[in-house]
Design an enzyme around this catalytic site. Structure first.
Site, PDB file in Angstrom:
ATOM      1  N   SER A 188       0.864  -1.189   0.000  1.00 40.72           N
ATOM      2  CA  SER A 188       0.000   0.000   0.000  1.00 40.72           C
ATOM      3  C   SER A 188       0.894   1.229   0.000  1.00 40.72           C
ATOM      4  O   SER A 188       2.058   1.154   0.438  1.00 40.72           O
ATOM      5  CB  SER A 188      -0.853   0.006   1.272  1.00 40.72           C
ATOM      6  N   TYR A 207      -1.045  -1.095  10.394  1.00 40.98           N
ATOM      7  CA  TYR A 207      -1.252  -1.169   8.937  1.00 40.98           C
ATOM      8  C   TYR A 207      -0.013  -0.647   8.208  1.00 40.98           C
ATOM      9  O   TYR A 207       0.547  -1.317   7.344  1.00 40.98           O
ATOM     10  CB  TYR A 207      -2.501  -0.377   8.524  1.00 40.98           C
TER      11      TYR A 207
HETATM   12  N1  LIG Z   1      -8.733  -0.590  -1.087  1.00 41.30           N
HETATM   13  C1  LIG Z   1      -7.720   0.204  -0.823  1.00 41.30           C
HETATM   14  O1  LIG Z   1      -7.861   1.439  -0.750  1.00 41.30           O
HETATM   15  C2  LIG Z   1      -6.333  -0.391  -0.639  1.00 41.30           C
HETATM   16  C3  LIG Z   1      -5.231   0.474  -0.720  1.00 41.30           C
HETATM   17  C4  LIG Z   1      -3.954  -0.052  -0.576  1.00 41.30           C
HETATM   18  C5  LIG Z   1      -3.788  -1.402  -0.352  1.00 41.30           C
HETATM   19  N2  LIG Z   1      -4.865  -2.213  -0.253  1.00 41.30           N
HETATM   20  C6  LIG Z   1      -4.616  -3.641   0.005  1.00 41.30           C
HETATM   21  O2  LIG Z   1      -5.228  -4.407  -1.022  1.00 41.30           O
HETATM   22  C7  LIG Z   1      -5.450  -5.740  -0.548  1.00 41.30           C
HETATM   23  C8  LIG Z   1      -6.834  -6.201  -0.961  1.00 41.30           C
HETATM   24  O3  LIG Z   1      -7.798  -5.422  -0.268  1.00 41.30           O
HETATM   25  P1  LIG Z   1      -9.089  -4.835  -0.976  1.00 41.30           P
HETATM   26  O4  LIG Z   1      -8.917  -3.377  -1.074  1.00 41.30           O
HETATM   27  O5  LIG Z   1      -9.415  -5.621  -2.195  1.00 41.30           O
HETATM   28  O6  LIG Z   1     -10.164  -5.075   0.197  1.00 41.30           O
HETATM   29  P2  LIG Z   1     -11.393  -6.087   0.335  1.00 41.30           P
HETATM   30  O7  LIG Z   1     -12.348  -5.912  -0.794  1.00 41.30           O
HETATM   31  O8  LIG Z   1     -11.878  -5.890   1.726  1.00 41.30           O
HETATM   32  O9  LIG Z   1     -10.709  -7.526   0.189  1.00 41.30           O
HETATM   33  C9  LIG Z   1      -9.919  -8.090   1.217  1.00 41.30           C
HETATM   34  C10 LIG Z   1      -9.767  -9.571   0.953  1.00 41.30           C
HETATM   35  O10 LIG Z   1      -8.933 -10.159   1.982  1.00 41.30           O
HETATM   36  C11 LIG Z   1      -9.583 -11.340   2.460  1.00 41.30           C
HETATM   37  N3  LIG Z   1      -9.194 -11.605   3.839  1.00 41.30           N
HETATM   38  C12 LIG Z   1      -9.303 -10.763   4.900  1.00 41.30           C
HETATM   39  N4  LIG Z   1      -8.909 -11.391   6.021  1.00 41.30           N
HETATM   40  C13 LIG Z   1      -8.569 -12.663   5.658  1.00 41.30           C
HETATM   41  C14 LIG Z   1      -8.113 -13.811   6.370  1.00 41.30           C
HETATM   42  N5  LIG Z   1      -7.942 -13.795   7.705  1.00 41.30           N
HETATM   43  N6  LIG Z   1      -7.839 -14.953   5.697  1.00 41.30           N
HETATM   44  C15 LIG Z   1      -8.019 -14.994   4.356  1.00 41.30           C
HETATM   45  N7  LIG Z   1      -8.452 -13.951   3.617  1.00 41.30           N
HETATM   46  C16 LIG Z   1      -8.736 -12.810   4.278  1.00 41.30           C
HETATM   47  C17 LIG Z   1     -11.069 -11.038   2.324  1.00 41.30           C
HETATM   48  O11 LIG Z   1     -11.814 -12.243   2.204  1.00 41.30           O
HETATM   49  P3  LIG Z   1     -12.725 -12.930   3.353  1.00 41.30           P
HETATM   50  O12 LIG Z   1     -13.328 -11.832   4.173  1.00 41.30           O
HETATM   51  O13 LIG Z   1     -13.718 -13.724   2.562  1.00 41.30           O
HETATM   52  O14 LIG Z   1     -11.768 -13.800   4.118  1.00 41.30           O
HETATM   53  C18 LIG Z   1     -11.098 -10.310   0.983  1.00 41.30           C
HETATM   54  O15 LIG Z   1     -11.144 -11.243  -0.075  1.00 41.30           O
HETATM   55  C19 LIG Z   1      -5.210  -5.698   0.964  1.00 41.30           C
HETATM   56  O16 LIG Z   1      -3.948  -6.257   1.266  1.00 41.30           O
HETATM   57  C20 LIG Z   1      -5.226  -4.201   1.283  1.00 41.30           C
HETATM   58  O17 LIG Z   1      -4.431  -3.894   2.417  1.00 41.30           O
HETATM   59  C21 LIG Z   1      -6.133  -1.733  -0.400  1.00 41.30           C
END
Ligand SMILES: NC(=O)c1ccc[n+]([C@@H]2O[C@H](COP(=O)([O-])OP(=O)(O)OC[C@H]3O[C@@H](n4cnc5c(N)ncnc54)[C@H](OP(=O)(O)O)[C@@H]3O)[C@@H](O)[C@H]2O)c1
Length: 216
Positions: free
Chosen positions: A138, A151
């Site tokens: 991130s 984070y």
């Molecule tokens: N969206 C943003 O603004 C942003 C910015 C920078 C970085 N990121 C990073 O991008 C990545 C993906 O996030 P996203 O934005 O796509 O958010 P999201 O839509 O909330 O997706 C998060 C995913 O992680 C899975 N997950 C969470 N806890 C877990 C666990 N204990 N075991 C297995 N799977 C787990 C969730 O699935 P389940 O709940 O079904 O387990 C879901 O599929 C993350 O690493 C996040 O830190 C996001």
């Protein structure tokens, strides 16, 4: 030669689903997250559209047993092509007064699960001199701020870890590639899960589409 396998963690929503959609045209898929119904729906959509094989593993990657099972599967995979370490979540509140269990869970997921799965994948990929890993970090890796200490710290670890792997692979002359992906604010379920209103997080002009992030 048949399609190689792309393993995607956090494939039940957000960036993980977009990775799955974009990789399905030329990979078979192993989709991992906790919500099996969501994973089944993604697998059904993509097998119908692309004719790929899509296997679903419901796993909590903060659970030692679940993590071990996924790592063993990756280590033994004959046609491993790509690992996308994408699963992650945010937490709110000052570190000292927050729920310690959540802080620890975040380290388990962002650090220990990535460590374990990368080790399993590289043992396999380096031997075959092929494949790649995308570690989702991130922009928070570069900016520490109050209320998001773990984070920022864990995402900084992701970048440092991936840079180290890059140097090792380069020194070996390996064809295996690694990338730390550092998205900014992206339209996914991340902020809803966190319980914050996007409008209060950053101006609209700063938000990215998940398709763009995954293409990068
Ligand atoms: N969206 C943003 O603004 C942003 C910015 C920078 C970085 N990121 C990073 O991008 C990545 C993906 O996030 P996203 O934005 O796509 O958010 P999201 O839509 O909330 O997706 C998060 C995913 O992680 C899975 N997950 C969470 N806890 C877990 C666990 N204990 N075991 C297995 N799977 C787990 C969730 O699935 P389940 O709940 O079904 O387990 C879901 O599929 C993350 O690493 C996040 O830190 C996001």
């Amino acid at each position: 030669m048949g399609k190689t396998l792309a393993v995607i963690t956090g494939a039940s929503s957000g960036l993980g689903v977009v990775f799955a959609r974009k990789l399905a045209a030329d990979h078979d898929l192993l989709l991992i997250a906790r919500r099996k119904d969501r994973l089944d729906a993604v697998a059904a959509e993509l097998t119908a559209r692309y004719g790929c094989a899509a296997e679903v593993v419901a796993a909590d990657l903060t659970d030692a047993k679940d993590l071990s099972a996924v790592a063993d599967r990756i280590a033994a995979e004959q046609k491993l092509g790509l690992l996308v370490n994408n699963a992650g979540f945010g937490a709110r509140g000052l570190f000292w007064e927050s729920d310690y269990a959540v802080q620890e869970q975040m380290h388990q997921l962002h650090v220990m699960a990535m460590l374990r799965l990368s080790h399993a994948a590289l043992g396999n990929m380096v031997t075959q001199n092929a494949g790649g890993i995308v570690n989702v970090a991130s922009v928070a890796a570069f900016v520490q701020r109050e209320g998001a200490v773990s984070y920022g710290a864990t995402k900084r670890w992701v970048v440092s870890f991936t840079e180290g792997l890059y140097l090792e692979l380069k020194s070996l002359g390996s064809a295996v590639r690694v990338q730390a992906l550092c998205p900014g604010f992206t339209y996914t379920e991340f902020h809803a899960t966190l319980g914050v209103d996007r409008q209060n997080v950053a101006p609209r002009s700063l938000w990215l589409q998940p398709d763009f992030v995954v293409d990068e």
